[in-house]
Enzyme design. Structure first.
Site, PDB file in Angstrom:
ATOM      1  N   CYS A 212       3.626   8.392   1.262  1.00  0.00           N
ATOM      2  CA  CYS A 212       4.173   7.402   2.183  1.00  0.00           C
ATOM      3  C   CYS A 212       4.313   6.105   1.388  1.00  0.00           C
ATOM      4  O   CYS A 212       3.313   5.549   0.927  1.00  0.00           O
ATOM      5  CB  CYS A 212       3.190   7.259   3.347  1.00  0.00           C
ATOM      6  SG  CYS A 212       3.670   6.044   4.558  1.00  0.00           S
TER       7      CYS A 212
ATOM      8  N   SER B 190      12.417   6.183   7.681  1.00  0.00           N
ATOM      9  CA  SER B 190      12.038   5.858   9.058  1.00  0.00           C
ATOM     10  C   SER B 190      12.507   4.457   9.382  1.00  0.00           C
ATOM     11  O   SER B 190      12.274   3.525   8.615  1.00  0.00           O
ATOM     12  CB  SER B 190      10.513   5.949   9.201  1.00  0.00           C
ATOM     13  OG  SER B 190      10.110   5.641  10.517  1.00  0.00           O
TER      14      SER B 190
ATOM     15  N   LEU C 122      11.191   5.001  18.240  1.00  0.00           N
ATOM     16  CA  LEU C 122      11.719   4.622  19.559  1.00  0.00           C
ATOM     17  C   LEU C 122      10.639   3.968  20.422  1.00  0.00           C
ATOM     18  O   LEU C 122      10.785   2.851  20.865  1.00  0.00           O
ATOM     19  CB  LEU C 122      12.334   5.846  20.244  1.00  0.00           C
ATOM     20  CG  LEU C 122      13.293   5.516  21.371  1.00  0.00           C
ATOM     21  CD1 LEU C 122      14.520   4.777  20.873  1.00  0.00           C
ATOM     22  CD2 LEU C 122      13.723   6.782  22.099  1.00  0.00           C
ATOM     23  N   HIS C 123       9.604   4.690  20.713  1.00  0.00           N
ATOM     24  CA  HIS C 123       8.396   4.173  21.379  1.00  0.00           C
ATOM     25  C   HIS C 123       8.552   3.842  22.860  1.00  0.00           C
ATOM     26  O   HIS C 123       7.543   3.631  23.538  1.00  0.00           O
ATOM     27  CB  HIS C 123       7.805   2.963  20.655  1.00  0.00           C
ATOM     28  CG  HIS C 123       7.533   3.205  19.205  1.00  0.00           C
ATOM     29  ND1 HIS C 123       6.776   4.259  18.756  1.00  0.00           N
ATOM     30  CD2 HIS C 123       7.949   2.543  18.083  1.00  0.00           C
ATOM     31  CE1 HIS C 123       6.718   4.234  17.432  1.00  0.00           C
ATOM     32  NE2 HIS C 123       7.434   3.217  16.998  1.00  0.00           N
TER      33      HIS C 123
ATOM     34  N   CYS D 187       1.814  -2.751  15.480  1.00  0.00           N
ATOM     35  CA  CYS D 187       1.785  -2.359  14.069  1.00  0.00           C
ATOM     36  C   CYS D 187       1.100  -3.436  13.229  1.00  0.00           C
ATOM     37  O   CYS D 187       1.446  -4.618  13.323  1.00  0.00           O
ATOM     38  CB  CYS D 187       3.216  -2.135  13.567  1.00  0.00           C
ATOM     39  SG  CYS D 187       3.302  -1.717  11.811  1.00  0.00           S
TER      40      CYS D 187
ATOM     41  N   ASN E 197      -2.624   4.591  16.476  1.00  0.00           N
ATOM     42  CA  ASN E 197      -3.732   4.295  15.574  1.00  0.00           C
ATOM     43  C   ASN E 197      -4.205   2.875  15.849  1.00  0.00           C
ATOM     44  O   ASN E 197      -3.384   1.969  15.979  1.00  0.00           O
ATOM     45  CB  ASN E 197      -3.272   4.434  14.117  1.00  0.00           C
ATOM     46  CG  ASN E 197      -3.024   5.883  13.762  1.00  0.00           C
ATOM     47  OD1 ASN E 197      -3.894   6.724  13.929  1.00  0.00           O
ATOM     48  ND2 ASN E 197      -1.818   6.182  13.305  1.00  0.00           N
TER      49      ASN E 197
ATOM     50  N   CYS F 161       6.422  -7.170   6.720  1.00  0.00           N
ATOM     51  CA  CYS F 161       7.566  -6.695   7.505  1.00  0.00           C
ATOM     52  C   CYS F 161       7.952  -7.788   8.485  1.00  0.00           C
ATOM     53  O   CYS F 161       7.078  -8.450   9.043  1.00  0.00           O
ATOM     54  CB  CYS F 161       7.195  -5.409   8.256  1.00  0.00           C
ATOM     55  SG  CYS F 161       8.582  -4.684   9.181  1.00  0.00           S
TER      56      CYS F 161
ATOM     57  N   CYS G 106      -0.296   5.656  10.185  1.00  0.00           N
ATOM     58  CA  CYS G 106       0.890   4.915  10.618  1.00  0.00           C
ATOM     59  C   CYS G 106       0.495   3.595  11.256  1.00  0.00           C
ATOM     60  O   CYS G 106      -0.337   3.559  12.153  1.00  0.00           O
ATOM     61  CB  CYS G 106       1.656   5.699  11.685  1.00  0.00           C
ATOM     62  SG  CYS G 106       2.177   7.307  11.168  1.00  0.00           S
TER      63      CYS G 106
ATOM     64  N   GLY H   5       6.867  -2.146   5.740  1.00  0.00           N
ATOM     65  CA  GLY H   5       8.248  -2.604   5.677  1.00  0.00           C
ATOM     66  C   GLY H   5       9.235  -1.755   6.454  1.00  0.00           C
ATOM     67  O   GLY H   5       8.931  -0.657   6.898  1.00  0.00           O
TER      68      GLY H   5
ATOM     69  N   GLU I   5       0.838  -1.192   0.000  1.00  0.00           N
ATOM     70  CA  GLU I   5       0.000   0.000   0.000  1.00  0.00           C
ATOM     71  C   GLU I   5       0.874   1.243   0.000  1.00  0.00           C
ATOM     72  O   GLU I   5       1.996   1.228   0.503  1.00  0.00           O
ATOM     73  CB  GLU I   5      -0.907   0.009   1.235  1.00  0.00           C
ATOM     74  CG  GLU I   5      -1.978  -1.054   1.147  1.00  0.00           C
ATOM     75  CD  GLU I   5      -2.818  -1.167   2.402  1.00  0.00           C
ATOM     76  OE1 GLU I   5      -4.044  -1.230   2.270  1.00  0.00           O
ATOM     77  OE2 GLU I   5      -2.254  -1.205   3.504  1.00  0.00           O
TER      78      GLU I   5
ATOM     79  N   CYS J  30       6.763  -5.480  15.306  1.00  0.00           N
ATOM     80  CA  CYS J  30       6.423  -4.535  16.375  1.00  0.00           C
ATOM     81  C   CYS J  30       4.999  -4.819  16.847  1.00  0.00           C
ATOM     82  O   CYS J  30       4.088  -5.039  16.043  1.00  0.00           O
ATOM     83  CB  CYS J  30       6.566  -3.090  15.895  1.00  0.00           C
ATOM     84  SG  CYS J  30       8.279  -2.690  15.462  1.00  0.00           S
TER      85      CYS J  30
HETATM   86  N1  SAH Z   1       9.562   0.199   9.746  1.00  0.00           N
HETATM   87  C1  SAH Z   1       9.754   1.617   9.789  1.00  0.00           C
HETATM   88  C2  SAH Z   1       8.795   2.419   8.955  1.00  0.00           C
HETATM   89  C3  SAH Z   1       7.319   2.058   8.939  1.00  0.00           C
HETATM   90  S1  SAH Z   1       6.258   2.490  10.231  1.00  0.00           S
HETATM   91  C4  SAH Z   1       9.715   2.084  11.216  1.00  0.00           C
HETATM   92  O1  SAH Z   1       9.409   1.296  12.098  1.00  0.00           O
HETATM   93  O2  SAH Z   1      10.057   3.233  11.478  1.00  0.00           O
HETATM   94  C5  SAH Z   1       6.072   4.215  10.319  1.00  0.00           C
HETATM   95  C6  SAH Z   1       5.825   4.667  11.756  1.00  0.00           C
HETATM   96  O3  SAH Z   1       4.532   4.286  12.235  1.00  0.00           O
HETATM   97  C7  SAH Z   1       6.817   4.068  12.731  1.00  0.00           C
HETATM   98  O4  SAH Z   1       7.267   5.031  13.620  1.00  0.00           O
HETATM   99  C8  SAH Z   1       5.956   3.051  13.453  1.00  0.00           C
HETATM  100  O5  SAH Z   1       6.496   2.703  14.678  1.00  0.00           O
HETATM  101  C9  SAH Z   1       4.646   3.782  13.548  1.00  0.00           C
HETATM  102  N2  SAH Z   1       3.519   2.926  13.898  1.00  0.00           N
HETATM  103  C10 SAH Z   1       3.397   1.601  13.708  1.00  0.00           C
HETATM  104  N3  SAH Z   1       2.202   1.171  14.158  1.00  0.00           N
HETATM  105  C11 SAH Z   1       1.560   2.250  14.635  1.00  0.00           C
HETATM  106  C12 SAH Z   1       0.279   2.455  15.202  1.00  0.00           C
HETATM  107  N4  SAH Z   1      -0.588   1.442  15.355  1.00  0.00           N
HETATM  108  N5  SAH Z   1      -0.063   3.709  15.570  1.00  0.00           N
HETATM  109  C13 SAH Z   1       0.793   4.740  15.387  1.00  0.00           C
HETATM  110  N6  SAH Z   1       2.009   4.606  14.844  1.00  0.00           N
HETATM  111  C14 SAH Z   1       2.399   3.375  14.472  1.00  0.00           C
END
Ligand code: SAH
Length: 406
Positions: A125, A221, A245-246, A139, A323, A132, A366, A187, A112, A136
């Site tokens: 984007c 990213s 980072l998170h 995600c 999200n 992927c 995201c 990815g 997508e 995480c």
């Molecule tokens: N793999 C890369 C790029 C893709 S994700 C990365 O991890 O950076 C793009 C961003 O969206 C990342 O910061 C990811 O952590 C964030 N993200 C993933 N799931 C999310 C969610 N459910 N809500 C908000 N952000 C999220």
């Protein structure tokens, strides 16, 4: 607390299990293009003409290549500009200015991309992998596992198509140009390193070698693959680096972002700081705010301390209200908790901008890209449950950087 099994798979074959995508101009170096054109019995300068059409006019349609003899056009396009993406479904939001497209690739892998038009910029984007492997916990893409890496041309075709749609006036607001590209779709871009770097070089090279975007309007990213971050810093391309980072502590980050068991929070932030040192580009720290999971005030303070311990002026923070992802119990933080988190980061001197949740009602925000063909699961009501942060000006990936032209 972790809702998905920890499974790291960094080892996709570069071209997938079912073979390579067909040869495409965007995968070839200028010399290779000239050689390919000569093999077709055409003079070498046709490579440049073809590059001008593809990268400059954003077209792969032989009907538009009126400076080429008819027979040459068809031969060149068939051999060097084969269709790599088939639009399977398009969803729009925000009055048509947010467009999520589901693409099928030559082998039926799905990806997508999300186009977001703002008053003074348009951001795409892009996906860099189908699925992927980083898993995480919060995600949607991470739940799919890794199917395969995309090719450079498969990445660039997402860009060309968005640029073409904008130039053709297909997105409300009149014809415009694509200004920004963020590698924040499906990815992990740094797990498909050489392909992504080749794509970045084509994004910034002027036509007929590339699309002529500004490097500073490109954001890569990463989940924090430290050796690749350092390699990227050494490339000498001033793209913006965003680090997902998170969590500021290893215990929690290892649960949310399993790759943290390989490279710790400290090593990851050190690599981000090094990126700034070598490129002069401020790094963006992404932090999805998850209610009662990582949004505590002490974590904001710890994050602020970790960042300022490595100096000032090198970093900005981009909290993202989580999200919703189907099947997950986690939700975005309470607005007051979010506000407190932001206030604490700012009190540490960290410029902080909450990212908006654009595209969330079409599962285009995201972490919501999962390439399924079912209708979007959420409507306006769900969007209302994740209030847009006060003062949010940034879009998906457009971390507010006050140097940035917006
Ligand atoms: N793999 C890369 C790029 C893709 S994700 C990365 O991890 O950076 C793009 C961003 O969206 C990342 O910061 C990811 O952590 C964030 N993200 C993933 N799931 C999310 C969610 N459910 N809500 C908000 N952000 C999220």
């Amino acid at each position: 607390m972790s809702e998905t099994p920890v499974r790291l798979d960094l080892s996709a074959s570069t071209r997938g299990r079912r073979g390579k995508p067909p040869r495409h101009l965007a995968d070839l170096s200028p010399d290779e293009r000239a050689a390919a054109v000569r093999e077709l019995g055409e003079p070498a300068f046709r490579a440049k003409q073809l590059g001008t059409h593809y990268f400059g006019h954003l077209t792969a349609d032989p009907g538009q290549m009126t400076d080429l003899p008819q027979a040459s056009r068809d031969r060149l396009v068939e051999s060097l500009l084969p269709p790599l993406l088939r639009a399977q479904r398009t969803l729009t939001a925000d009055g048509g200015t947010t467009v999520k497209t589901l693409w099928h690739l030559f082998d039926d892998a799905r990806i997508e991309s999300v186009l977001m038009r703002y008053p003074h910029r348009s951001t795409l984007c892009v996906s860099s992998q189908a699925g992927c492997g980083l898993a995480c916990a919060f995600c949607a893409t991470g739940r799919l596992g890794l199917l395969r890496n995309l090719s450079t041309a498969e990445i660039l075709e997402q860009v060309r198509e968005a640029g073409r749609a904008l130039a053709a006036g297909e997105v409300p607001g009149g014809p415009t140009r694509l200004s920004n590209v963020v590698f924040m779709g499906m990815g992990e871009p740094l797990a498909n390193y050489s392909t992504v770097i080749a794509a970045v070089r084509r994004l910034i090279a002027p036509p007929p070698e590339g699309f002529g975007l500004s490097a500073r309007n490109i954001t890569v990213s990463t989940v924090g693959m430290v050796p690749a971050m350092i390699r990227l810093a050494d490339e000498g391309i001033p793209v913006t680096l965003a680090l997902s980072l998170h969590a500021p502590d290893d215990a929690l980050r290892s649960e949310l972002v399993p790759v943290n068991t390989r490279w710790s929070v400290a090593e990851t932030i050190d690599a981000a700081r090094r990126y700034f040192d070598l490129t002069g580009r401020r790094v963006s720290i992404e932090y999805a705010l998850i209610r009662d999971v990582n949004d505590q005030a002490w974590r904001a303070d710890l994050l602020g301390e970790l960042l300022t311990a490595r100096g000032r002026g090198w970093v900005h923070a981009n909290p993202i209200p989580l999200n919703p992802v189907p099947g997950s119990r986690w939700t975005a933080s309470d607005p007051q908790v979010e506000a407190e988190f932001v206030a604490r980061l700012r009190a540490h001197g960290i410029p902080t901008t909450v990212r908006d949740t654009r595209g969330s009602e079409i599962d285009g925000a995201c972490g919501q890209l999962a390439a399924d063909t079912a209708p979007a699961t959420k409507g306006r009501a769900a969007r209302a449950a994740v209030p847009a942060a006060a003062g949010a000006t940034a879009g998906l990936g457009d971390e507010t950087d006050d140097e940035e032209d917006r």
